[in-house]
Design a protein around this motif. Structure first.
Motif, PDB file in Angstrom:
ATOM      1  N   LEU A  12      30.002  25.857 -10.302  1.00 48.06           N
ATOM      2  CA  LEU A  12      31.272  26.281 -10.870  1.00 48.06           C
ATOM      3  C   LEU A  12      31.455  27.794 -10.730  1.00 48.06           C
ATOM      4  N   SER A  13      30.418  28.555 -10.977  1.00 53.66           N
ATOM      5  CA  SER A  13      30.479  30.011 -10.815  1.00 53.66           C
ATOM      6  C   SER A  13      30.814  30.371  -9.370  1.00 53.66           C
ATOM      7  N   ASP A  14      30.174  29.684  -8.426  1.00 51.10           N
ATOM      8  CA  ASP A  14      30.444  29.937  -7.006  1.00 51.10           C
ATOM      9  C   ASP A  14      31.888  29.588  -6.645  1.00 51.10           C
ATOM     10  N   GLN A  15      32.410  28.494  -7.199  1.00 48.96           N
ATOM     11  CA  GLN A  15      33.791  28.090  -6.924  1.00 48.96           C
ATOM     12  C   GLN A  15      34.780  29.124  -7.459  1.00 48.96           C
ATOM     13  N   LEU A  16      34.524  29.639  -8.662  1.00 51.98           N
ATOM     14  CA  LEU A  16      35.382  30.697  -9.209  1.00 51.98           C
ATOM     15  C   LEU A  16      35.376  31.915  -8.298  1.00 51.98           C
ATOM     16  N   ASP A  17      34.189  32.324  -7.878  1.00 48.61           N
ATOM     17  CA  ASP A  17      34.083  33.501  -7.006  1.00 48.61           C
ATOM     18  C   ASP A  17      34.822  33.281  -5.679  1.00 48.61           C
ATOM     19  N   GLU A  18      34.747  32.082  -5.145  1.00 51.49           N
ATOM     20  CA  GLU A  18      35.355  31.799  -3.844  1.00 51.49           C
ATOM     21  C   GLU A  18      36.869  31.617  -3.912  1.00 51.49           C
ATOM     22  N   HIS A  19      37.373  31.023  -4.992  1.00 48.73           N
ATOM     23  CA  HIS A  19      38.778  30.615  -5.025  1.00 48.73           C
ATOM     24  C   HIS A  19      39.654  31.319  -6.063  1.00 48.73           C
ATOM     25  N   ALA A  20      39.065  32.080  -6.967  1.00 50.64           N
ATOM     26  CA  ALA A  20      39.875  32.663  -8.047  1.00 50.64           C
ATOM     27  C   ALA A  20      39.503  34.102  -8.345  1.00 50.64           C
ATOM     28  N   SER A  21      39.022  34.819  -7.349  1.00 52.66           N
ATOM     29  CA  SER A  21      38.525  36.167  -7.602  1.00 52.66           C
ATOM     30  C   SER A  21      39.215  37.212  -6.731  1.00 52.66           C
ATOM     31  N   ASN A  22      39.036  38.465  -7.109  1.00 50.87           N
ATOM     32  CA  ASN A  22      39.494  39.621  -6.334  1.00 50.87           C
ATOM     33  C   ASN A  22      38.315  40.563  -6.142  1.00 50.87           C
ATOM     34  N   GLU A  23      38.404  41.374  -5.095  1.00 52.40           N
ATOM     35  CA  GLU A  23      37.355  42.371  -4.874  1.00 52.40           C
ATOM     36  C   GLU A  23      37.559  43.543  -5.824  1.00 52.40           C
ATOM     37  N   VAL A  33      28.968  49.401  -6.447  1.00 50.19           N
ATOM     38  CA  VAL A  33      28.732  48.176  -5.701  1.00 50.19           C
ATOM     39  C   VAL A  33      30.056  47.424  -5.615  1.00 50.19           C
ATOM     40  N   GLU A  34      30.366  46.937  -4.405  1.00 49.87           N
ATOM     41  CA  GLU A  34      31.545  46.099  -4.216  1.00 49.87           C
ATOM     42  C   GLU A  34      31.149  44.663  -4.510  1.00 49.87           C
ATOM     43  N   LEU A  35      31.977  43.984  -5.286  1.00 48.44           N
ATOM     44  CA  LEU A  35      31.717  42.593  -5.598  1.00 48.44           C
ATOM     45  C   LEU A  35      33.022  41.896  -5.943  1.00 48.44           C
ATOM     46  N   VAL A  36      32.962  40.611  -6.222  1.00 48.63           N
ATOM     47  CA  VAL A  36      34.159  39.869  -6.591  1.00 48.63           C
ATOM     48  C   VAL A  36      34.120  39.584  -8.084  1.00 48.63           C
ATOM     49  N   ALA A  37      35.327  39.565  -8.684  1.00 51.57           N
ATOM     50  CA  ALA A  37      35.444  39.317 -10.113  1.00 51.57           C
ATOM     51  C   ALA A  37      36.635  38.418 -10.385  1.00 51.57           C
ATOM     52  N   VAL A  38      36.495  37.583 -11.377  1.00 51.23           N
ATOM     53  CA  VAL A  38      37.579  36.741 -11.862  1.00 51.23           C
ATOM     54  C   VAL A  38      38.145  37.427 -13.099  1.00 51.23           C
ATOM     55  N   HIS A  39      39.470  37.436 -13.219  1.00 54.01           N
ATOM     56  CA  HIS A  39      40.100  38.102 -14.368  1.00 54.01           C
ATOM     57  C   HIS A  39      40.129  37.193 -15.581  1.00 54.01           C
ATOM     58  N   GLY A  40      40.019  37.826 -16.724  1.00 61.54           N
ATOM     59  CA  GLY A  40      40.131  37.117 -17.990  1.00 61.54           C
ATOM     60  C   GLY A  40      40.647  38.077 -19.041  1.00 61.54           C
ATOM     61  N   ARG A  41      40.744  37.595 -20.260  1.00 61.39           N
ATOM     62  CA  ARG A  41      41.131  38.461 -21.370  1.00 61.39           C
ATOM     63  C   ARG A  41      40.544  37.888 -22.645  1.00 61.39           C
ATOM     64  N   THR A  42      40.316  38.773 -23.585  1.00 63.86           N
ATOM     65  CA  THR A  42      39.814  38.382 -24.897  1.00 63.86           C
ATOM     66  C   THR A  42      40.614  39.131 -25.939  1.00 63.86           C
ATOM     67  N   ALA A  43      41.079  38.407 -26.951  1.00 65.19           N
ATOM     68  CA  ALA A  43      41.797  39.027 -28.062  1.00 65.19           C
ATOM     69  C   ALA A  43      40.809  39.304 -29.187  1.00 65.19           C
ATOM     70  N   PHE A  44      40.884  40.525 -29.724  1.00 65.19           N
ATOM     71  CA  PHE A  44      40.025  40.931 -30.834  1.00 65.19           C
ATOM     72  C   PHE A  44      40.896  41.321 -32.013  1.00 65.19           C
ATOM     73  N   GLU A  45      40.428  41.039 -33.214  1.00 60.49           N
ATOM     74  CA  GLU A  45      41.068  41.557 -34.418  1.00 60.49           C
ATOM     75  C   GLU A  45      40.096  42.543 -35.046  1.00 60.49           C
ATOM     76  N   LEU A  46      40.557  43.777 -35.197  1.00 62.53           N
ATOM     77  CA  LEU A  46      39.732  44.845 -35.743  1.00 62.53           C
ATOM     78  C   LEU A  46      40.355  45.346 -37.030  1.00 62.53           C
ATOM     79  N   THR A  47      39.543  45.833 -37.942  1.00 62.06           N
ATOM     80  CA  THR A  47      40.035  46.434 -39.171  1.00 62.06           C
ATOM     81  C   THR A  47      39.763  47.924 -39.107  1.00 62.06           C
ATOM     82  N   ASP A  48      40.822  48.741 -39.282  1.00 63.17           N
ATOM     83  CA  ASP A  48      40.621  50.195 -39.240  1.00 63.17           C
ATOM     84  C   ASP A  48      40.142  50.696 -40.596  1.00 63.17           C
TER      85      ASP A  48
END
Length: 127
Positions: A12-23, A33-48
């Motif tokens: 699955l990791s290899d498939q993501l790298d091959e079909h859903a990634s950018n350099e 180092v040049e490599l490929v990455a898949v984009h994601g996001r994470t929402a955080f709730e912080l208290t100031d």
């Protein structure tokens, strides 16, 4: 016979790298180092300090841990490292950072094959 779930996770990791990634370019100081990455996001709730709850969203990069090698040494992300990505003739810089008490990265699978690295957009330069 090897661990079937570990092999499936690697596939699955290899498939993501091959079909859903950018350099991208991963940087720590002058080392890159040049490599490929898949984009994601994470929402955080912080208290100031005044007790206000802040919602923050991280731009995440999912990277195969085996590819994260600087100066012939396999590394883990550190706060302050940078990830550079070119999109639509603009160079975007992202800084690895910690949000609140959360770690700046985590493994996406129990075998440590893929890293989810939390970043913040820190700049754009026209290419």
């Amino acid at each position: 016979m090897g661990n079937l779930l570990e092999a499936a996770s690697q596939w699955l990791s290899d498939q993501l790298d091959e079909h859903a990634s950018n350099e991208v370019l991963y940087c720590r100081g002058s080392l890159t180092v040049e490599l490929v990455a898949v984009h994601g996001r994470t929402a955080f709730e912080l208290t100031d300090s005044s007790g206000m709850i802040l919602s923050v969203e991280s731009r995440d990069f999912l990277i195969s841990s085996a590819l994260l090698v600087l100066d012939a040494v396999r590394i883990l992300p550190e706060v302050g490292d940078r990830i550079i990505e070119t999109r639509q003739n603009q160079v975007h810089a992202y800084e690895v950072m910690r949000f609140g008490s959360e770690q700046h990265y985590r493994f996406c699978d129990p075998y440590g094959q893929k890293l989810r690295i939390h970043t913040k957009h820190v700049g754009v330069v026209d290419n």
